[in-house]
Design a protein around this motif. Structure first.
Motif, mmCIF file in Angstrom:
data_model
loop_
_atom_site.group_PDB
_atom_site.id
_atom_site.type_symbol
_atom_site.label_atom_id
_atom_site.label_comp_id
_atom_site.label_asym_id
_atom_site.label_seq_id
_atom_site.Cartn_x
_atom_site.Cartn_y
_atom_site.Cartn_z
ATOM 1 N N TYR A 188 0.821 -1.200 0.000
ATOM 2 C CA TYR A 188 0.000 0.000 0.000
ATOM 3 C C TYR A 188 0.859 1.255 0.000
ATOM 4 O O TYR A 188 0.624 2.189 -0.761
ATOM 5 N N THR A 214 2.843 1.549 -3.477
ATOM 6 C CA THR A 214 2.149 1.624 -4.760
ATOM 7 C C THR A 214 0.820 2.365 -4.672
ATOM 8 O O THR A 214 0.230 2.686 -5.693
ATOM 9 N N VAL A 251 -1.904 1.061 -3.731
ATOM 10 C CA VAL A 251 -2.996 0.135 -4.022
ATOM 11 C C VAL A 251 -3.162 -0.806 -2.827
ATOM 12 O O VAL A 251 -2.184 -1.386 -2.357
ATOM 13 N N ASN A 270 -3.752 -4.178 -1.529
ATOM 14 C CA ASN A 270 -3.499 -5.410 -2.274
ATOM 15 C C ASN A 270 -4.433 -6.540 -1.852
ATOM 16 O O ASN A 270 -4.022 -7.492 -1.206
ATOM 17 N N PHE A 296 -0.333 -2.823 -13.420
ATOM 18 C CA PHE A 296 -0.248 -1.583 -12.657
ATOM 19 C C PHE A 296 0.658 -0.542 -13.293
ATOM 20 O O PHE A 296 0.470 0.643 -13.093
ATOM 21 N N THR A 313 -7.875 5.939 -7.967
ATOM 22 C CA THR A 313 -7.795 4.904 -6.935
ATOM 23 C C THR A 313 -8.744 3.754 -7.230
ATOM 24 O O THR A 313 -8.390 2.582 -7.070
ATOM 25 N N LYS A 319 -7.485 1.302 -9.875
ATOM 26 C CA LYS A 319 -6.412 0.423 -9.386
ATOM 27 C C LYS A 319 -6.982 -0.654 -8.473
ATOM 28 O O LYS A 319 -6.570 -1.814 -8.509
ATOM 29 N N LEU A 320 -7.948 -0.244 -7.654
ATOM 30 C CA LEU A 320 -8.561 -1.184 -6.719
ATOM 31 C C LEU A 320 -9.257 -2.314 -7.476
ATOM 32 O O LEU A 320 -9.114 -3.490 -7.150
ATOM 33 N N ASN A 337 -6.823 -4.634 -9.060
ATOM 34 C CA ASN A 337 -6.249 -5.515 -8.052
ATOM 35 C C ASN A 337 -7.216 -6.623 -7.662
ATOM 36 O O ASN A 337 -6.825 -7.788 -7.524
#
Lengths: 743, 261
Positions: free
Chosen positions: A79, A82, A84, A86, A135, A145, A148-149, A152
């Motif tokens: 976190y 990056t 993100v 995870n 990513f 955000t 990316k979430l 992931n």
């Protein structure tokens, strides 16, 4: 002017303890200290004559805690470095455990070598792949955000889908990595505590891993750069640091930690695709306690949670806690309950995590500009007639297995519409839809079998299933409203984590009720003595329910209510500034979406006939993530994507004949959500309709086509500028003469 | 916008203190804005102007002090209640509803005050637009001069036009007090002139207007009363002429040495 007058009142603290205490919020300090004192007193009160037993439990807790500390450290590193969260770490842990199993059991690789291969090669390789494929391009495109979430989550869903296709639901039992034999003994006589090699091994793993991190961060240039990013992301990016290298290294480190946690956890909980991932997901609590910030706190929290669960589950036996034994579920699953309760309590106390980036759902919710519905009666009637006709004709054409598949698709469509309402229309990230659906199913089944919808073994009269479904959905509304309260002040990742933790709490406290040994079946409804249990009549019943829910969801996107929810999604501050009460509408949308999910869950359980609460059952917390992913890939703000998502989620598995196949597709698409603004539907609509500003590609090419046609119409026919051939000349002359002759 | 005349209200901020951790953002700042005129709040960057706006509109709870509307304390009222009580505002960092059209942005503002349509909209098949609401929306758009933008997505507009939409949206809440946070930043010359006209006519109609603005020309031309904020404290107030001549103000803007020299 030497001193800024505004800084005069700064709080001053000194000494390491004062500074450490300063990191903890004030309210937490009181309650945390109180809870700690109570727990220690409780252990001491229980201890006389039990030193050896409790010591043993303490040591076992250290072993579990070491694994949690490893997973939590990996989450925090990922976190911080990056930006993100995870979620994929649970998938990486599971995949790594399977690779380890293949190496040792099926290929005869020595355990120590396999461990090195998995943790230093396979795990990091997954991390590097994630960085390269997903990513890096998201980072380059300055993705939000939310994108990316979702990407992931895509990794998690993809990995677990692959695991499901290869290994199914079978539980494998890997060998312990470290021997269970005694390494040494603490104390002697009646208070002797034996410490096994596996405890020593696990604890030395986290020591070695933490030591490795320290060495890397302190003594290598690249490590120092990572640390700079971890400490102050914005500041570090101003300096020349190689962002690509750092991102790759961070993902590799995070994946290695996840791999280690998975490999160590698998022999303890058993190696089953969904079950291990579900177990590992509890480690999120460790990262939450550390506020996604501090690696040291994460390690401490891992050990703390491990020890409290282990000691607690020893103490919460009827022997010590007989007065609480009327709540059967509290006695048993304490080792699961402590981590999930810790997660939700800390999320509520903290109010905010150390989040980077915005909390909205921009980037995944909608791509096209869609007007708020203001439909007339006529258009509603037309829509209802068209859909109704389809709903009458299609089931009549289906038969046998297809009918069963269609039943599932319709039931899941209803549940998925709840995600459209809560995230697509009002912008709240909720990962608890499967839990609300599960509660609807649970209440339906309990009432149907004459049991109170609580984890108590109290009997009541049997309730007909249709009534039970309605009661269930109504009971779930206030539960949804309660879950909505934290959303009054929170959005984005922290809200997602709260809803996920809620799903875990519901699973641990309600679904995993050990006293519930019989009465998990349900039949299908009767309506005025008319049985709807036949496959075709049940499908028609489901379609009617789907139609009503579609109308309800449409109303959440129409008129003044639709405008208010849309306003709230786009800007909460703006909405407040024009006098909109966020409290009223947020609680409304949480209640409404919980209601819809509960109806869907009830249909799902009526369709299968039995409520399955195992980790691979339809309502386990992991499935909330799957459902969310399925709707995201089609587009969160379109009703039709709920139906398409249900088709993909159900029908692909049926067509391939393998559970997990649909997850592979969903996960793979979710990886590239950055290229699909508004999901598949949103992207297609943007192509066809445009974004409301400039003409869409489809409109442009249509316009080009129309222009070309218009030009072609005006132009003289092809070949007009060519000299006529001799043959044509003669022909023209001939017609001229013949017409002349006729005249 | 219900009648020909708008009923402004006296806005008073009394002794407002806001602290962020150890940082004293506002120390006992007070101001009074009278109906029927533009009152301005100026000061260097970071002086606490937006913080004072947040405290007045209820987004921030001040450590000390309170806001009064026509002598009635708004202590403990949430921002949405204050908006319903007649306090409308625009934002320095835009807060439009980017996924809705411009007209829908304004419609929400008219409808947001009353909640009695929730249940009707939730369970009815038709959701026709209320003609009365549409009339108010059209009036506000005409007044600000953005009528041709009605069907544009709000998120697609350039900053200058977005500021005008925010102003129109604020007017749609039928306000008594208008708080404008840098409404002219990002506006073109003609747009600024238009804003000048609109604000003048709104003040003439009786509205109370409190303005934060860096365009000093505009401030001097519009305001009856100007407050100057520096390092979280009010250092001066008065008519434009008085403020222009005030040595403390010149020191705050130009630096002590420059004034001494």
């Amino acid at each position: 002017m030497s001193v800024d007058p505004r800084l005069g009142a700064a709080r001053r603290t000194s000494g390491p303890w004062a500074r450490a205490l300063d990191l903890i919020p004030a309210r937490l300090r009181h309650w945390g200290v109180l809870a700690g004192v109570v727990f220690v007193l409780w252990v001491l009160a229980a201890a006389p004559g039990q030193w050896s037993y409790l010591g043993q439990q303490f040591v076992a807790g250290m072993s579990i805690g070491a694994i949690a500390a490893l997973g939590g450290t990996g989450l925090v590193v990922a976190y911080r470095a990056t930006g993100v969260f995870n979620f994929a770490f649970a998938g990486i842990a599971t995949a790594s455990a399977f690779i380890m199993y293949e190496l040792t059991e099926n290929n005869g690789v020595p355990v120590w070598l396999a461990l090195l291969m998995v943790v230093l090669v396979a795990g990091p390789a997954i991390g590097v792949l994630m960085d390269l494929v997903v990513f890096r391009s998201l980072q380059r495109r300055a993705a939000g955000t939310a994108e990316k979430l979702v990407a992931n989550l895509g990794v998690l869903i993809l990995l677990l889908g692959i695991g499901g296709v290869i290994y199914g639901e079978t539980t494998y039992q890997p060998e312990n990595i470290f021997s269970a034999g005694q390494a040494f003994q603490l104390s002697s006589g009646s208070s002797a505590v034996s410490v096994s090699w596996s405890v020593v091994g696990n604890v030395s793993m986290i020591a070695a891993a933490a030591g490795g991190l320290v060495l890397l961060f302190r003594y290598t240039p690249l490590g120092r750069q990572v640390r700079a990013v971890v400490d102050r992301r914005g500041l570090a990016e101003l300096y020349v640091v190689n962002a690509n290298k750092i991102s790759m290294l961070s993902w590799a480190i995070a994946a290695a930690f996840a791999a280690l946690a998975g490999v160590l956890d698998a022999p303890i909980v058993g190696l089953q695709n969904g079950a291990l991932a579900l177990q590992v997901l509890q480690i999120i609590g460790v990262a939450v306690v550390a506020r996604l910030r501090n690696i040291g706190t994460a390690v401490a929290a891992g050990f703390g949670i491990g020890v409290v669960s282990s000691l607690g589950s020893a103490l919460v036996t009827p022997h010590y806690w007989s007065w609480l034994s009327w709540i059967p579920s509290v006695r048993q699953e304490f080792d699961v309950q402590v981590p999930v309760l810790t997660t939700i309590i800390f999320l509520l106390i903290y109010r905010s995590l150390d989040e980077s980036g915005g909390g909205g759902t921009a980037g995944v919710v909608t791509a096209t500009f869609s007007r708020i519905g203001r439909r007339s009666t006529a258009s509603t009637v037309r829509g209802v007639l068209a859909v109704g006709l389809l709903a009458i004709v299609v089931p009549a054409l289906l038969g046998g297995g297809d009918l069963v598949t269609a039943q599932k698709v319709v039931a899941y469509s209803v549940a998925f519409l709840s995600i459209v309402a809560i995230t697509g229309y009002s912008g709240h990230l909720s990962l608890a839809t499967a839990a609300f659906a599960g509660l609807g199913a649970y209440i339906t089944v309990r009432l149907r079998n004459g049991l109170l919808p609580l984890p108590l073994a109290t009997s009541i009269p049997h309730v007909p299933v249709l009534l039970a479904m309605v009661i269930g959905a109504l009971i779930v509304i206030p539960i949804g409203v309660i879950v909505g309260y934290p959303a009054l002040r929170r959005r984005g990742l922290i809200l997602g984590l709260i809803t996920l933790a809620f799903a875990q709490v519901v699973d641990a406290f309600v679904f995993q009720d050990p006293s519930w040994t019989s009465g998990r079946n349900t039949d299908r409804p009767d309506l005025f003595g008319w049985s709807l249990s036949g496959d075709r009549s049940f499908l028609y019943f489901e379609l009617v329910v789907l139609g009503l829910v579609l109308l309800l969801v449409r109303n959440l996107r129409s008129g003044a209510l639709g405008r208010v929810l849309g306003a709230m999604r786009d800007s909460e501050r703006g909405a407040v500034s024009v006098g909109i009460s966020l409290r009223r509408y947020k609680l409304l949308i949480f209640g409404a979406s919980a209601f819809i999910a509960a109806i869907g869950g009830s249909l799902i359980v009526q369709q299968t006939g039995t409520l399955n609460v195992n980790p691979d059952g339809p309502f386990s917390p992991l499935f909330g993530l799957y459902w969310f992913g399925a709707v995201v890939v089609f587009g969160l703000s379109y009703r039709v994507s709920a139906i398409l998502a249900a088709i993909l989620y159900i029908a692909v598995d049926v067509a391939v004949g393998q559970r997990g196949a649909s997850l592979i597709i969903i996960g793979a698409i979710a990886l590239f959500v950055g290229y699909l603004p508004g999901g598949i539907i949103g992207t297609v609509l943007q192509f066809v309709r445009g974004d409301g500003i400039s003409p869409s590609p489809a409109q442009q090419s249509l316009a080009r086509f129309a222009r070309a046609r218009a030009q072609a119409d005006d132009a003289p026919p092809p070949g007009h500028d060519l000299a006529p051939s001799r043959f044509a000349e003669r022909l023209l002359a001939g017609t001229g003469s013949s017409s002349g002759g006729g005249g | 916008m219900s009648g020909d005349r708008l009923d402004g209200a006296v806005l008073e901020a009394r002794d407002i203190t806001v602290r962020f951790g150890g940082f004293l953002a506002l120390q006992g700042a007070s101001l009074v804005a009278e109906p029927g005129q533009v009152t301005s709040l100026i000061g260097p960057n970071g002086a606490g102007k937006t913080t004072l706006f947040h405290a007045i509109s209820g987004i921030l709870a001040p450590e000390q002090g309170e806001t009064l509307l026509d002598g009635r304390s708004l202590r403990g009222m949430t921002p949405d209640k204050r908006a319903r009580a007649g306090m409308a505002r625009t934002f320095q960092i835009l807060e439009l509803f980017s996924g809705l059209s411009v007209a829908e942005n304004l419609q929400v503002a008219v409808e947001g005050r009353s909640s009695n349509r929730i249940w009707r909209d939730l369970f009815s098949l038709r959701h026709p637009d209320n003609p009365d609401v549409l009339r108010q929306v059209r009036e506000a758009m005409d007044l600000v001069g953005i009528a041709e933008l009605a069907d544009r997505p709000a998120g697609s507009l350039p900053t200058g036009l977005s500021r005008l939409v925010e102003l129109a949206r604020a007017l749609c809440t039928d306000p008594q007090v208008l708080l404008l946070d840098e409404p002219a930043s990002g506006l073109s010359g003609p747009e600024t002139d238009r804003l000048h006209e609109v604000l003048t006519s709104l003040a003439d109609l009786g509205l109370t207007i409190l303005l934060v603005e860096h365009d000093i020309e505009l401030v001097m031309a519009l305001s009856k009363q100007i407050y100057v904020l520096d390092f979280g404290a009010m250092i001066a107030n008065g008519t434009p002429k008085e403020v222009r001549a005030n040595p403390a103000v010149r020191a705050a803007y130009l630096g002590t040495e420059a004034v001494d020299a």
